[in-house]
Motif scaffolding. Structure first.
Motif, PDB file in Angstrom:
ATOM      1  N   GLU A 152       0.828  -1.206   0.000  1.00  0.00           N
ATOM      2  CA  GLU A 152       0.000   0.000   0.000  1.00  0.00           C
ATOM      3  C   GLU A 152       0.867   1.263   0.000  1.00  0.00           C
ATOM      4  O   GLU A 152       1.917   1.316   0.627  1.00  0.00           O
ATOM      5  N   SER A 153       0.399   2.284  -0.725  1.00  0.00           N
ATOM      6  CA  SER A 153       1.061   3.596  -0.702  1.00  0.00           C
ATOM      7  C   SER A 153       0.193   4.649  -0.025  1.00  0.00           C
ATOM      8  O   SER A 153       0.625   5.780   0.161  1.00  0.00           O
ATOM      9  N   VAL A 154      -1.032   4.275   0.339  1.00  0.00           N
ATOM     10  CA  VAL A 154      -1.972   5.156   1.025  1.00  0.00           C
ATOM     11  C   VAL A 154      -2.662   4.344   2.116  1.00  0.00           C
ATOM     12  O   VAL A 154      -2.954   3.159   1.914  1.00  0.00           O
ATOM     13  N   VAL A 155      -2.913   4.968   3.286  1.00  0.00           N
ATOM     14  CA  VAL A 155      -3.577   4.235   4.353  1.00  0.00           C
ATOM     15  C   VAL A 155      -4.469   5.188   5.145  1.00  0.00           C
ATOM     16  O   VAL A 155      -4.120   6.347   5.368  1.00  0.00           O
ATOM     17  N   GLY A 161      -6.211   1.594   9.985  1.00  0.00           N
ATOM     18  CA  GLY A 161      -5.134   0.846   9.330  1.00  0.00           C
ATOM     19  C   GLY A 161      -5.520   0.208   8.021  1.00  0.00           C
ATOM     20  O   GLY A 161      -4.968  -0.822   7.645  1.00  0.00           O
ATOM     21  N   GLN A 162      -6.464   0.804   7.286  1.00  0.00           N
ATOM     22  CA  GLN A 162      -6.883   0.252   5.998  1.00  0.00           C
ATOM     23  C   GLN A 162      -6.044   0.857   4.890  1.00  0.00           C
ATOM     24  O   GLN A 162      -6.093   2.062   4.636  1.00  0.00           O
ATOM     25  N   GLY A 163      -5.252   0.024   4.222  1.00  0.00           N
ATOM     26  CA  GLY A 163      -4.378   0.500   3.159  1.00  0.00           C
ATOM     27  C   GLY A 163      -4.977   0.313   1.782  1.00  0.00           C
ATOM     28  O   GLY A 163      -5.906  -0.487   1.591  1.00  0.00           O
ATOM     29  N   TYR A 164      -4.444   1.059   0.809  1.00  0.00           N
ATOM     30  CA  TYR A 164      -4.886   0.984  -0.581  1.00  0.00           C
ATOM     31  C   TYR A 164      -3.657   0.781  -1.473  1.00  0.00           C
ATOM     32  O   TYR A 164      -2.828   1.670  -1.623  1.00  0.00           O
TER      33      TYR A 164
END
Length: 434
Positions: free
Chosen positions: A120-123, A141-144
């Motif tokens: 992930e680079s965004v969270v 803590g949800q990443g994309y």
């Protein structure tokens, strides 16, 4: 101070809180104000460095300052977002980021180590939310892995529209000047005469051959329906081709073997400026010139998908973008797009490579914009097309790769248009489809 685990929540003791983050790589903190549906009401509910204020939320000194008393009744949560500056990197390459929640005096209340991230680079780090009249904090803590654009799109934020123009600075009234006499008409530019120079072969990986200086092309506001085509040329890894406008090359190696894995390298040398690019291209006229390379995938005249900095991989993964270069500084390619020609879906018949200025500066402030075709299997440069600067446009169509009688061919275009994003280029590039 209490430590939170992923999914854990706790009540907040006051109405004034501050959210800060510690990240082991350059990153930005932003905030999304969302309703019960998890969506923003409008783009105004996104708080970031070029839009640092929202209802009840302010971004100051890299931290989110939240006043729960000022949050509208229809907002259910404020989500704190961490975005890596380099979208080609991921949190798994660094130590886990740490999120801290402080009170108004700066005393620590909670911390949360956002672990378990990989590609992930965004969270979404934490959210401040209301439940039964009580404001709480929750470790999310949800990443994309799909990047920033996927995250904000999931929350209802528009990311592909052209950025809004900056507000005009206020100035004291002045007395109007007397009308000036009409200016003499500007003479037309001289006819474009391409040079016959050929590039020497690369000597080692990373070699950047000298770029020819072309004369000023005849740029039109609207591209002609049938651009004049220069003679088709053949490719050779030992004799890279310097293309001219309208020239076509067949994407085959010597011996007639079709190319399958190619790189399209795009580069430019903008004049240095100061400032930082906004997520939506905001920030006004200051700042480094941020150009974006994109690929428009067409099927029977219709654009079916766009690969750009906010959508780095096509759905079938046949096209992969290297990520956004925010300044154009440094030698070599600024952005590279990998294309697996053998994996392009059969219904896709044209790939259009464009470069656009997301912040609205024109190519008059850009030098030596070029695209070059590279054989991935050998890393050899096969062809290059270079443009001189000076165009009064915010975008340029660099090249078109299209199917022709079962063979992929590339045609150099080099026409300017006014559009700040790839999707705004569609009406301008359509006349060049094969």
């Amino acid at each position: 101070m209490s430590s939170l685990a992923k999914g854990q929540n706790a009540p907040l003791p006051g109405s004034e809180i501050v959210v800060s983050v510690d990240v082991a790589a350059p990153a930005d903190l932003s905030g999304l104000l969302v309703t019960e549906t998890g969506k923003v009401r409008s783009d105004a509910d996104f708080v970031f460095f070029n839009q640092p204020s929202g209802p009840g939320v302010q971004l100051r000194d890299g931290r989110l300052h939240i006043s729960t008393a000022g949050i509208p009744a229809d907002i259910a949560a404020v989500r704190a977002i961490i975005t890596l500056d380099d979208a080609s990197r991921s949190f798994g390459q660094f130590a886990p980021p740490v999120t801290r929640v402080l009170d108004a005096a700066g005393s620590p209340l909670f911390d949360y180590v956002v672990d378990g991230l990989s590609s992930e680079s965004v969270v979404i780090a934490v959210e401040i939310y209301q439940r039964n009249g009580q404001w709480k904090v929750r470790a999310v803590g949800q990443g994309y892995a799909g990047g920033f654009a996927d995250l904000v799109r999931d929350h209802g934020v528009s990311v592909d529209d052209a950025p809004a123009p900056p507000p005009a600075p206020s100035a004291p009234p002045v007395q109007p000047a007397p009308p000036a006499p009409p200016a003499a008409p500007t003479p037309p530019p001289p006819p474009y005469t391409p040079p016959q120079q050929q590039y020497a072969p690369p000597q080692q990986p990373g070699y950047a051959p000298p770029q020819p200086q072309y004369g000023q092309p005849q740029y039109g506001q609207q591209p002609p329906a049938q651009p004049a085509a220069a003679p088709e040329v053949n490719l050779s890894k030992d004799r890279p081709v310097s293309l001219v406008k309208g020239q076509k090359v067949s994407l085959r190696k010597e011996g007639g073997v079709a190319l399958t894995q190619i790189w399209m390298g795009l580069g430019w040398d903008p004049l240095p400026r100061t400032g930082k690019r906004g997520f939506f291209g905001g920030g006004g006229g200051g700042g480094d010139i941020d150009l974006d390379a994109s690929v428009l995938m067409f099927s029977q005249g219709k654009c079916v998908e766009t690969v750009y900095f906010g959508h780095l991989k096509s759905k079938d993964r046949s096209i992969i973008h290297s990520g956004d270069n925010l300044t154009g500084e440094g030698d070599g390619d600024d952005e590279v797009i990998s294309v697996n020609l053998a994996a392009i879906p059969p219904h896709v018949d044209n790939l259009v490579f464009v470069v656009t200025s997301y912040r609205g500066q024109t190519f008059a402030e850009v030098q030596n914009a070029y695209c070059r075709l590279i054989d991935q299997s050998t890393n050899a440069e096969l062809a290059r097309y270079t443009l001189a600067g000076g165009m009064p446009f915010t975008g340029v169509t660099m090249a078109v790769v299209h199917r022709e009688a079962g063979t992929w061919k590339m045609r150099a275009i080099g026409e300017g248009f006014n559009g700040k994003t790839a999707n705004k280029a569609i009406p301008f590039v359509s006349p060049y489809l094969a």
